[in-house]
Write an enzyme that holds these catalytic residues in place. Structure first.
Site, PDB file in Angstrom:
ATOM      1  N   ASP A 279      -1.862   8.901   6.717  1.00 17.91           N
ATOM      2  CA  ASP A 279      -2.236   8.809   5.472  1.00 17.91           C
ATOM      3  C   ASP A 279      -1.185   9.016   4.090  1.00 17.91           C
ATOM      4  O   ASP A 279      -0.675  10.207   4.507  1.00 17.91           O
ATOM      5  CB  ASP A 279      -3.453   9.844   5.294  1.00 17.91           C
ATOM      6  CG  ASP A 279      -4.399   9.814   3.797  1.00 17.91           C
ATOM      7  OD1 ASP A 279      -5.544   9.395   4.090  1.00 17.91           O
ATOM      8  OD2 ASP A 279      -3.863   9.911   3.053  1.00 17.91           O
ATOM      9  N   ASN A 287      -1.436   6.000  -7.982  1.00 18.56           N
ATOM     10  CA  ASN A 287      -2.097   4.994  -8.620  1.00 18.56           C
ATOM     11  C   ASN A 287      -2.105   5.233 -10.065  1.00 18.56           C
ATOM     12  O   ASN A 287      -2.063   4.320 -10.856  1.00 18.56           O
ATOM     13  CB  ASN A 287      -3.210   4.667  -7.880  1.00 18.56           C
ATOM     14  CG  ASN A 287      -3.102   3.745  -6.842  1.00 18.56           C
ATOM     15  OD1 ASN A 287      -2.046   2.830  -6.721  1.00 18.56           O
ATOM     16  ND2 ASN A 287      -3.981   3.894  -5.687  1.00 18.56           N
ATOM     17  N   ASP A 296      -0.008  -0.735  -4.506  1.00 15.54           N
ATOM     18  CA  ASP A 296       0.047  -1.879  -3.391  1.00 15.54           C
ATOM     19  C   ASP A 296       1.476  -2.142  -2.936  1.00 15.54           C
ATOM     20  O   ASP A 296       1.671  -2.371  -1.725  1.00 15.54           O
ATOM     21  CB  ASP A 296      -0.432  -3.365  -4.209  1.00 15.54           C
ATOM     22  CG  ASP A 296      -1.962  -3.141  -4.446  1.00 15.54           C
ATOM     23  OD1 ASP A 296      -2.539  -2.442  -3.899  1.00 15.54           O
ATOM     24  OD2 ASP A 296      -2.377  -4.268  -5.105  1.00 15.54           O
ATOM     25  N   GLU A 320      -5.578   3.691   2.034  1.00 17.90           N
ATOM     26  CA  GLU A 320      -3.862   4.041   2.215  1.00 17.90           C
ATOM     27  C   GLU A 320      -3.805   4.541   3.819  1.00 17.90           C
ATOM     28  O   GLU A 320      -2.962   5.650   3.552  1.00 17.90           O
ATOM     29  CB  GLU A 320      -3.504   4.877   1.003  1.00 17.90           C
ATOM     30  CG  GLU A 320      -4.586   5.651   0.453  1.00 17.90           C
ATOM     31  CD  GLU A 320      -5.027   6.836   1.259  1.00 17.90           C
ATOM     32  OE1 GLU A 320      -5.791   6.891   2.009  1.00 17.90           O
ATOM     33  OE2 GLU A 320      -4.262   7.998   0.923  1.00 17.90           O
TER      34      GLU A 320
END
Ligand code: GH3
Ligand code: MG
Ligand code: MG
Length: 432
Positions: A279, A287, A296, A320
């Protein structure tokens, strides 16, 4: 690059090769088989096969809402359906076009290109509708000219006369070999497009265009023509099937196999394996700071690195989160390899190319000024689990890996935790 080419182009190349071999040797083999074994009515089926396949292709194109597929299938159906039979056998829609007429040179490359450009457009969209109408008008115009005179020379003369009225001299395209060369160049363009965009349908189109070459450059007998035509349709259908497989099994962003692929692999595991769950640390914060697009890019970069974990198969689990499966002899080394991956990732700074100006959260935070090409350290937390001597079931191992991941997060992130053996009492060991 080679792997990408093999992934999108291998089925097409195989089909091309087998078709050309079949066309080269078929007369002796197929006729020998038919003569003794098949009733005449069945023999004729092969002449209808290209049209049946093209009709299937039209239905698939309609179902996929793909204008490009529709254009190519209609073109193949109409052109091969109208070719003149040499021995009076088999299906021809009208039997008006001479088999060595320049229709192939004029129609196929143009319509295939229109097809490639509108693969992802619905035929009901404006662009799709225009392309479809242009393709059909083009087929109609050329076949009308071709049907006007039964001799190839007549057709060539008529088309040449028309071409000399154009500002650019295109008559060279009517020469068989130059025309064939054009088809090869276009097929290469389609294959390059297929490799760049990982698009098996484009690979199918390129291969299908090459399939038309024997019809362009040499006079084929009916059976060879039917085989070539059938293969030209089939290779596009194979491309479509392949792309559906990709859609179902591959994650669109990272190109890794997705959850479905992971579930399939989990169902096939033997006794010796290890599962790693991974993770990304503080990814929401990342983000918020740099925008989703850059987020991304990070996921793509992580996926690309995960592909080269030795002995492991990487999957995008969702969001993610990723999973890596080690099987057989690789499984005891899973923890070391994941640790090596984690360390390598943490050591390599990620350069951010686009800092979003419009990102409100980034702008709003006045105290954090972002430099123009910041370098950021991306870290991941990893939990690894194996069935151990107790022989845990796959769902239990998955849950154990998840738990180890949770512990790695709680212990401060950027680390690998390992959970092995049966039962909850077993120690969870920190490796890093
Ligand atoms: P932690 O270290 O505890 O894992 O913190 P985190 O912020 O990574 O975890 P959290 O579960 O709070 O947030 C996960 C974030 O991952 C939220 C979501 O915006 C982001 N995310 C999930 N999928 C994608 C994706 O496909 N692209 C991008 N850019 N972000 C994604
Ligand atoms: Mg998460
Ligand atoms: Mg996270």
């Amino acid at each position: 690059m080679f792997r990408r080419f093999a992934a999108v182009g291998a089925p097409s190349l195989l089909l091309i090769l087998s078709t050309f071999l079949l066309v080269h040797y078929q007369s002796r083999i197929l006729y020998a088989v038919w003569d003794g074994a098949l009733p005449a009515a069945w023999q004729n089926v092969i002449y209808y096969l290209p049209l049946i396949l093209a009709a299937v292709g039209v239905v698939v194109g309609l179902r996929m809402h793909s204008c490009g597929v529709l254009i190519v299938m209609l073109t193949l159906g109409v052109v091969f359906g109208m070719v003149n039979p040499s021995e009076g056998v088999g299906l021809r829609l009208s039997g008006k076009i001479n088999r060595d007429a320049p229709v192939f040179l004029l129609i196929m490359p143009v319509n295939y290109l229109l097809g490639l450009w509108t693969l992802r457009h619905s035929w009901r969209s404006r662009r799709g509708l225009w392309a479809l109408i242009s393709a059909l008008v083009w087929v109609g115009a050329i076949t009308t000219v071709a049907m006007g005179g039964s001799e190839t020379a007549d057709v060539l003369r008529q088309v040449t006369n028309w071409m000399t009225t154009l500002p650019v001299d295109l008559t060279v395209l009517l020469n068989l070999w130059e025309g064939a060369l054009l088809a090869v160049v276009m097929a290469a363009y389609m294959l390059a497009h297929a490799v760049r965009l990982h698009d098996p349908i484009a690979a199918g189109l390129g291969a299908s265009l090459i399939m038309n070459l024997p019809s362009i450059t040499r006079g084929l007998d009916d059976l060879s023509m039917a085989i070539v035509a059938g293969a030209a349709v089939l290779v596009v259908l194979v491309g479509i099937l392949e792309s559906m497989f990709v859609l179902a099994y591959r994650d669109g962003l990272t190109g890794l196999p997705g959850r479905r692929g992971l579930n399939d692999m989990l169902a096939q595991l033997g006794r010796r394996y290890a599962i790693a769950m991974l993770d990304v640390d503080h990814f929401k914060r990342f983000n918020d700071r740099f925008g989703h697009r850059t987020g991304d890019d990070v996921l793509k970069m992580i996926a690309a690195r995960m592909r080269s974990i030795p002995g492991g198969r990487a999957f995008r689990y969702g969001g993610e989160e990723f999973a890596v499966i080690f099987t057989g002899r690789a499984s005891p080394k899973a923890v070391a390899r994941m640790e090596c991956f984690r360390e390598g990732l943490a050591r390599t700074p990620f350069v951010i190319r686009h800092v979003p100006r419009s990102n409100k959260k980034a702008r709003g935070r006045k105290t954090t000024r972002i430099p123009s090409r910041p370098r950021v350290r991306i870290t991941v937390s990893i939990g690894v689990a194996a069935p151990g001597k107790g022989g845990k079931k796959v769902p239990e191992v998955l849950a154990a890996a998840d738990k180890a991941l949770y512990r790695a997060k709680r212990a401060g992130r950027n680390r690998v935790w390992w959970h092995e053996g049966a039962g909850i009492k077993k120690r969870t060991m920190q490796i890093s």
